[in-house]
Design a protein around this motif. Structure first.
Motif, PDB file in Angstrom:
ATOM      1  N   GLY A  16     -16.262 -16.109 -15.465  1.00 40.98           N
ATOM      2  CA  GLY A  16     -17.317 -15.755 -16.211  1.00 40.98           C
ATOM      3  C   GLY A  16     -17.815 -14.554 -16.002  1.00 40.98           C
ATOM      4  N   ARG A  17     -17.546 -13.626 -15.105  1.00 42.36           N
ATOM      5  CA  ARG A  17     -18.204 -12.366 -14.724  1.00 42.36           C
ATOM      6  C   ARG A  17     -18.382 -11.443 -16.148  1.00 42.36           C
ATOM      7  NH1 ARG A  17     -16.659  -8.472 -10.623  1.00 42.36           N
ATOM      8  NH2 ARG A  17     -18.044  -6.875 -10.766  1.00 42.36           N
ATOM      9  N   PRO A  18     -19.539 -11.090 -16.262  1.00 40.51           N
ATOM     10  CA  PRO A  18     -19.913 -10.367 -17.552  1.00 40.51           C
ATOM     11  C   PRO A  18     -19.058  -9.166 -17.796  1.00 40.51           C
ATOM     12  CG  PRO A  18     -21.890 -10.766 -16.351  1.00 40.51           C
ATOM     13  CD  PRO A  18     -20.624 -11.153 -15.434  1.00 40.51           C
ATOM     14  N   ILE A  19     -18.234  -9.002 -18.730  1.00 38.70           N
ATOM     15  CA  ILE A  19     -17.503  -7.814 -19.078  1.00 38.70           C
ATOM     16  C   ILE A  19     -17.729  -7.307 -20.349  1.00 38.70           C
ATOM     17  CG2 ILE A  19     -14.820  -7.287 -19.463  1.00 38.70           C
ATOM     18  CD1 ILE A  19     -14.073  -9.353 -17.867  1.00 38.70           C
ATOM     19  N   ASN A  20     -17.799  -5.902 -20.331  1.00 33.91           N
ATOM     20  CA  ASN A  20     -18.335  -5.012 -21.456  1.00 33.91           C
ATOM     21  C   ASN A  20     -17.119  -4.701 -22.456  1.00 33.91           C
ATOM     22  OD1 ASN A  20     -20.925  -5.119 -20.737  1.00 33.91           O
ATOM     23  ND2 ASN A  20     -20.436  -3.497 -19.151  1.00 33.91           N
ATOM     24  N   LYS A  21     -15.915  -4.404 -21.765  1.00 34.57           N
ATOM     25  CA  LYS A  21     -14.813  -4.146 -22.607  1.00 34.57           C
ATOM     26  C   LYS A  21     -13.439  -3.935 -21.691  1.00 34.57           C
ATOM     27  CE  LYS A  21     -13.386  -0.850 -26.265  1.00 34.57           C
ATOM     28  NZ  LYS A  21     -13.765   0.423 -27.004  1.00 34.57           N
ATOM     29  N   ILE A  22     -12.427  -4.331 -22.340  1.00 31.97           N
ATOM     30  CA  ILE A  22     -11.134  -4.287 -21.548  1.00 31.97           C
ATOM     31  C   ILE A  22     -10.414  -3.268 -22.310  1.00 31.97           C
ATOM     32  CG2 ILE A  22      -9.004  -5.479 -21.037  1.00 31.97           C
ATOM     33  CD1 ILE A  22     -10.818  -8.207 -20.977  1.00 31.97           C
ATOM     34  N   TYR A  23      -9.517  -2.255 -21.356  1.00 24.69           N
ATOM     35  CA  TYR A  23      -8.948  -1.210 -21.920  1.00 24.69           C
ATOM     36  C   TYR A  23      -7.516  -1.623 -21.487  1.00 24.69           C
ATOM     37  CZ  TYR A  23     -13.091   1.521 -22.798  1.00 24.69           C
ATOM     38  OH  TYR A  23     -14.046   1.830 -23.239  1.00 24.69           O
ATOM     39  N   ILE A  24      -6.372  -1.744 -22.403  1.00 22.84           N
ATOM     40  CA  ILE A  24      -4.927  -1.815 -21.941  1.00 22.84           C
ATOM     41  C   ILE A  24      -4.214  -0.595 -22.350  1.00 22.84           C
ATOM     42  CG2 ILE A  24      -2.819  -3.360 -22.594  1.00 22.84           C
ATOM     43  CD1 ILE A  24      -5.368  -4.806 -21.650  1.00 22.84           C
ATOM     44  N   THR A  77      -7.904   3.562  -9.534  1.00 23.55           N
ATOM     45  CA  THR A  77      -6.773   3.022  -8.468  1.00 23.55           C
ATOM     46  C   THR A  77      -5.547   3.264  -9.052  1.00 23.55           C
ATOM     47  OG1 THR A  77      -6.621   0.745  -9.165  1.00 23.55           O
ATOM     48  CG2 THR A  77      -8.484   1.258  -7.887  1.00 23.55           C
ATOM     49  N   SER A  78      -4.396   3.304  -8.287  1.00 25.18           N
ATOM     50  CA  SER A  78      -3.228   3.316  -8.740  1.00 25.18           C
ATOM     51  C   SER A  78      -2.252   1.925  -9.012  1.00 25.18           C
ATOM     52  CB  SER A  78      -2.226   3.932  -7.680  1.00 25.18           C
ATOM     53  OG  SER A  78      -2.067   3.259  -6.425  1.00 25.18           O
ATOM     54  N   GLY A  79      -3.283   0.965  -8.544  1.00 25.95           N
ATOM     55  CA  GLY A  79      -3.026  -0.478  -8.865  1.00 25.95           C
ATOM     56  C   GLY A  79      -3.447  -1.088 -10.021  1.00 25.95           C
ATOM     57  N   HIS A  80      -3.629  -0.197 -11.281  1.00 25.67           N
ATOM     58  CA  HIS A  80      -4.474  -0.918 -12.206  1.00 25.67           C
ATOM     59  C   HIS A  80      -3.473  -1.699 -13.000  1.00 25.67           C
ATOM     60  CE1 HIS A  80      -1.778   1.947 -14.359  1.00 25.67           C
ATOM     61  NE2 HIS A  80      -2.220   2.791 -13.725  1.00 25.67           N
ATOM     62  N   GLN A  81      -2.139  -1.553 -13.062  1.00 26.47           N
ATOM     63  CA  GLN A  81      -1.161  -2.513 -13.601  1.00 26.47           C
ATOM     64  C   GLN A  81      -1.299  -2.313 -15.352  1.00 26.47           C
ATOM     65  OE1 GLN A  81      -1.924  -6.029 -11.361  1.00 26.47           O
ATOM     66  NE2 GLN A  81       0.281  -6.063 -10.561  1.00 26.47           N
ATOM     67  N   GLY A  82      -1.982  -1.479 -15.808  1.00 26.46           N
ATOM     68  CA  GLY A  82      -2.119  -1.413 -17.271  1.00 26.46           C
ATOM     69  C   GLY A  82      -3.374  -1.948 -17.828  1.00 26.46           C
ATOM     70  N   VAL A  83      -4.178  -2.399 -17.013  1.00 29.98           N
ATOM     71  CA  VAL A  83      -5.279  -2.966 -17.555  1.00 29.98           C
ATOM     72  C   VAL A  83      -6.575  -2.800 -16.790  1.00 29.98           C
ATOM     73  CG1 VAL A  83      -4.830  -5.342 -16.288  1.00 29.98           C
ATOM     74  CG2 VAL A  83      -6.332  -5.256 -18.418  1.00 29.98           C
ATOM     75  N   ILE A  84      -7.574  -2.393 -17.422  1.00 32.72           N
ATOM     76  CA  ILE A  84      -8.755  -1.983 -16.725  1.00 32.72           C
ATOM     77  C   ILE A  84     -10.104  -2.748 -17.628  1.00 32.72           C
ATOM     78  CG2 ILE A  84     -10.672  -0.489 -16.335  1.00 32.72           C
ATOM     79  CD1 ILE A  84      -8.303   1.792 -16.266  1.00 32.72           C
ATOM     80  N   ALA A  85     -10.861  -3.509 -16.813  1.00 34.46           N
ATOM     81  CA  ALA A  85     -12.002  -4.069 -17.244  1.00 34.46           C
ATOM     82  C   ALA A  85     -13.450  -3.270 -16.984  1.00 34.46           C
ATOM     83  CB  ALA A  85     -12.373  -5.492 -16.963  1.00 34.46           C
TER      84      ALA A  85
END
Length: 251
Positions: free
Chosen positions: A19-27, A64-72
């Motif tokens: 339930g962490r507040p997340i503004n947007k997710i980038y794939i 980071t280099s360990g993003h695995q294709g997803v950022i929140a």
């Protein structure tokens, strides 16, 4: 490094579940598979906007280099107070188990310790506000999402905090090469395990504040272990001793 970004599939997934507040997710374009499908489904379910962006745009925001294709993109993690940590133990009717990290600067060590501490059921971690690593994207990634479930307090003065914990009845155990073999030490009861920084160790004043110093016996050529390994070894022996003393069963 800013603290308002989470990278890596497990880290983002656990943030969503916690339930962490997340503004947007980038794939990153082309990464729509595996756990990322679940992340997108969860984002849709909870109304969190997401976008699939090309590689160049994605790498421009990755930290980071360990993003695995997803950022929140999220709000910085809320730090708690030391009292919050003690209350959590009291609510569970358990003896407090706290990690105190004195001037730890390596994100890999901090992230690994958070993951270990959460795994063994520690009630919280205390870190200093200055001259130490905070909860960065790298730390969150290395913790594999454990940071979402761990209470972390930032304090101005570690030595003073140790005194306050002593007044609350905690036994302060410092990990130090000059200490007593931890095999021979009773690690049960309300305890705070102090782990020193990568370069300076515990530091003179903090070492003096500890009730006892313990060491991990080494038989090889190396004379020390890194902070996260030391925290894991001693931390899990604290858990083992508690289980043995209380006649509990492991799950």
């Amino acid at each position: 490094m800013n603290e308002d970004q989470i990278e890596g599939r497990n880290s983002v997934w656990e943030a969503l579940n916690a339930g962490r507040p997340i503004n947007k997710i980038y794939i990153k374009k082309g990464e729509y598979h595996g756990l990322i499908k679940d992340i997108i489904a969860k984002a849709k379910e909870t109304g969190i906007p997401f976008a699939e962006i090309d590689e160049k745009a994605f790498y421009s925001i990755a930290k980071t280099s360990g993003h695995q294709g997803v950022i929140a993109k999220t709000s910085p993690k809320d730090y708690c107070s030391v009292q919050d940590i003690l209350k959590a133990a009291s609510d569970l009717k358990e003896d407090p188990l706290i990690f105190i990290l004195n001037e730890l600067t390596d994100p890999e060590n901090l992230g690994s310790i958070i993951r270990t501490a959460e795994g063994l059921g520690a009630h919280g971690i205390i870190i200093p506000k200055n001259r130490a690593c905070g909860i960065t994207p790298a730390v969150t990634k290395i913790s594999s999402g454990a940071v979402e479930y761990m209470r972390i307090a930032r304090v101005t003065n570690i030595a003073r905090t140790i005194d306050e914990l002593k007044e609350k009845g905690l036994w302060i155990i410092g990990a130090d090469a000059e200490g007593k073999n931890y095999f021979e030490v009773d690690l049960t009861g309300p305890v705070a395990l102090v782990i020193g920084g990568e370069d300076k160790g515990l530091g003179k004043l903090v070492k003096q504040k500890c009730d006892i110093l313990v060491r991990i016996p080494l038989k090889g050529h190396i004379t020390s272990l890194n902070a996260s390994v030391a925290a894991s070894i001693i931390g899990y022996d604290i858990l083992r001793q508690r289980i043995t003393k209380n006649g509990q069963r492991t799950s």
